[in-house]
Every structure is written in C-alpha cells, then in structure tokens.
Design an enzyme around this catalytic site. Sequence first.
Site, PDB file in Angstrom:
ATOM      1  CB  THR A   1      -0.916  -0.135   1.277  1.00 53.04           C
ATOM      2  OG1 THR A   1      -1.833  -0.912   1.057  1.00 53.04           O
ATOM      3  CG2 THR A   1      -1.530   1.249   1.469  1.00 53.04           C
TER       4      THR A   1
ATOM      5  N   GLY B   1      -0.299  -1.941   6.480  1.00 49.80           N
ATOM      6  CA  GLY B   1      -0.127  -3.321   7.307  1.00 49.80           C
ATOM      7  C   GLY B   1      -1.326  -3.965   7.398  1.00 49.80           C
TER       8      GLY B   1
ATOM      9  NE  ARG C   1      -9.428  -6.366   3.942  1.00 48.64           N
ATOM     10  CZ  ARG C   1      -8.487  -5.727   3.927  1.00 48.64           C
ATOM     11  NH1 ARG C   1      -7.905  -4.985   3.017  1.00 48.64           N
ATOM     12  NH2 ARG C   1      -7.523  -5.795   5.029  1.00 48.64           N
ATOM     13  CB  ILE C   2     -14.130  -1.983   3.559  1.00 52.84           C
ATOM     14  CG1 ILE C   2     -14.788  -1.996   1.964  1.00 52.84           C
ATOM     15  CG2 ILE C   2     -13.352  -0.728   3.594  1.00 52.84           C
ATOM     16  CD1 ILE C   2     -15.984  -1.196   2.061  1.00 52.84           C
TER      17      ILE C   2
HETATM   18  N1  ASP Z   1      -3.652  -2.022   4.962  1.00 51.59           N
HETATM   19  C1  ASP Z   1      -3.982  -2.613   3.656  1.00 51.59           C
HETATM   20  C2  ASP Z   1      -5.057  -3.422   3.722  1.00 51.59           C
HETATM   21  O1  ASP Z   1      -5.271  -4.226   4.632  1.00 51.59           O
HETATM   22  C3  ASP Z   1      -2.639  -3.481   3.191  1.00 51.59           C
HETATM   23  C4  ASP Z   1      -1.258  -2.631   3.358  1.00 51.59           C
HETATM   24  O2  ASP Z   1      -1.092  -1.729   4.046  1.00 51.59           O
HETATM   25  O3  ASP Z   1      -0.312  -3.229   2.627  1.00 51.59           O
HETATM   26  O4  ASP Z   1      -5.966  -3.330   2.903  1.00 51.59           O
END
Ligand code: ASP
Length: 343
Positions: A213, A264, A241-242
């Site tokens: 992300t 994360g 999914r959110i």
């Molecule tokens: N936080 C993001 C999610 O759960 C994933 C990520 O940060 O890589 O969609």
Amino acid sequence: MGGWAIAVHGGAGVDSRLPEERQAAAKRLLAGCLEIGADALRSGAMAIDVVEMLVRELETDPFFNSGRGSALTARGTVEMEASIMNGPDRRCGAVSGITTVKNPVSLARRVMEFSPHSYLAFQGAEDFAIEQASYENPFILDRLFNGGLPIWTVGDGFAKNGHVGFRDCKFYLKQFDYRVATDTCSGSVGPAMSFDTGIQMNGLPISVYAPETVGCVVVDSTGGCAAATSTGGLMNKKCGRIGDSPLIGAGTYACDLCAVSCTGEGEAIIRATLARDVAAIMEYKGLALQEAVNYAIKERLDGGKAGVIAVSKDGEVAYGFNSNGMFRGCATEDGFMEVGIWE
Ligand code: ASP
C-alpha cells in the site's frame, strides 16, 4: 522546529528476500516523490495538494499496491480504495471498490470537495467518477479494464510489473501475512516461486512476496497538515472486503496537530483506529509525535502487524512499524532527505 515536511510510505511488511534491484527501484520511486513534493512545498503548495499529488505518482507507477499496481481479489478483479484528509478543517473524502479509475486518491479528493458526502463505494463511486470526469481532470477516468481483465496483467502476470497478476493469482490463490518472520519461510522468490510456506492466515496459505500500500503525510509552510492513503487491499481478498486505508481514523487521519497514514494488517489497524489514536495520544496524553507513534504501535495493535508515518504541525516527522520492514522516506525544509526499507 517548524517548516514543511513530507513522509511517504510504500507499505509495511517486506519480504527480506526481496531482490536488491527491486529494493533499489522502490527507493528510487520514493526519493523521486520526495523531490517532487519538496519542489511543490518550496513554491508554497498546500499540504492537501501535495499529498494528493504524491499518492497519485505512486498510484500511477505499477511498483506498489495501489492504482495501476493494485493487488487482485480472489476473483482476479481489482477493488481499489483510497482516502484523503485535510487537517486544518478536518474535511475528508474516501472511496472503496473502485475498478476503473486510474487515480483513486483524486476521486477521494473530489468526494471531499464536490460531494455532500465523505465516503463513496462501489457503483456509486464509479458513477460519481463519471460525473466528475472532464477535460480539466482527465486523470480521473482511465479505463483500466480490457474485456473484463485488468490490462496490465493480461498474458504476463508476474513478469511484467513484478506483481502476481491475474493468472498467477488465480493459480496460487495465496494471501499475504504481515506477521510472518520471512527468514524462516521456505518459498523462493521469482516467477517460478514456490509459495508454499506452510504458514496460514485466516485458513489460507500465504505468500511472503506481495505488493504494498502507499501513503503520504505533509505539513506545509503554514503548519497545515494533510494525509492520504491508497491501496488495492490485501492480495486475494474477498470481493467486497474493505480495509483500513479508506477508513478515516483507521488508515488515514489529519487534524490541526498532525497527519498520519498507516499500512499493514487492515483488520488490526481498524480495531486500533490507529491513525486517529496517534493524534489522540498527542492530544490527550501530551506526548510528542514520535512517542505517540511508538505508543500506538506498541499498545494498540494486539499482535497485529502495521506501520505508521506521521508529521506534526511543528515540522516533525515520525515513523514506526512492528512488521518486517516498511518502504518509507521523508524530507524536511532544512534539506534532510532519507529513504529506507528495514529497521
Ligand atoms: N492496510 C492495507 C489493507 O489491509 C494493506 C497494506 O497496507 O499493505 O488493505
């Protein structure tokens, strides 16, 4: 203290076997963003414009998991999400379930500026994008799909941009777990990778090599803070999914004190309302920015793995993560600039 400052992230939870050249490419991309942001801030740009601009840069490059590089759902589709928040007036905008918009962060900004709402999702958000598209904002609409498949993954999957593409995703059906100590995993990296780590998350085998992300936080020379975060979400997520990234207070938050962007394990970040928590710790406990970040990471995640970038109205920058690395960088008005991945 004082002056402008920028921090960017390209996600928490990095495979320690990530090839050197990809580590270098990530650092180059983040450093390039910092330079663009620094130029804009030197010319007096506002924080909200800079966070949107830098996240757009990261969405447009397929390296990270947002915009063009988005991870795919279990059905091999794309459901992007993004949010943006302006600290001084706490206005915000967010979108989820986006499949055809090139720069979801700019759509989130338009939700903030031109809709009576804070958060639009799925078909309603797509309809709003079409309503908002014009020659003046051509970046908004860019049909990424070709015959139902994302064009950047058709035919070549992993090889083209380093992400697990449609074929590979359908074939492997794996999910990423930020909690894995990657050094102990047995998979090998590359197009012929074996994903079989023997470790599971939510009942699914996981990969240790996944895209990440993106997010950006900025304080401008007036002391105004802003934050933005954008993602394709977890690889192989269920449709619908959110995660935390579009949720104001969880993945993104800005107020008159600070701006925060998280990355994360979305489910853990949501439970912790992590971004808002950093601001609340400063506000109610009176801790400094870095202390607030450390406290939130240590006390609020209940075993979840995540990372945070933050800036304060006084021009401070802070990072924190309990995952295996986080792609990140920062630049400040006094000429300091750094990018890093590991501790
Ligand atoms: N936080 C993001 C999610 O759960 C994933 C990520 O940060 O890589 O969609």
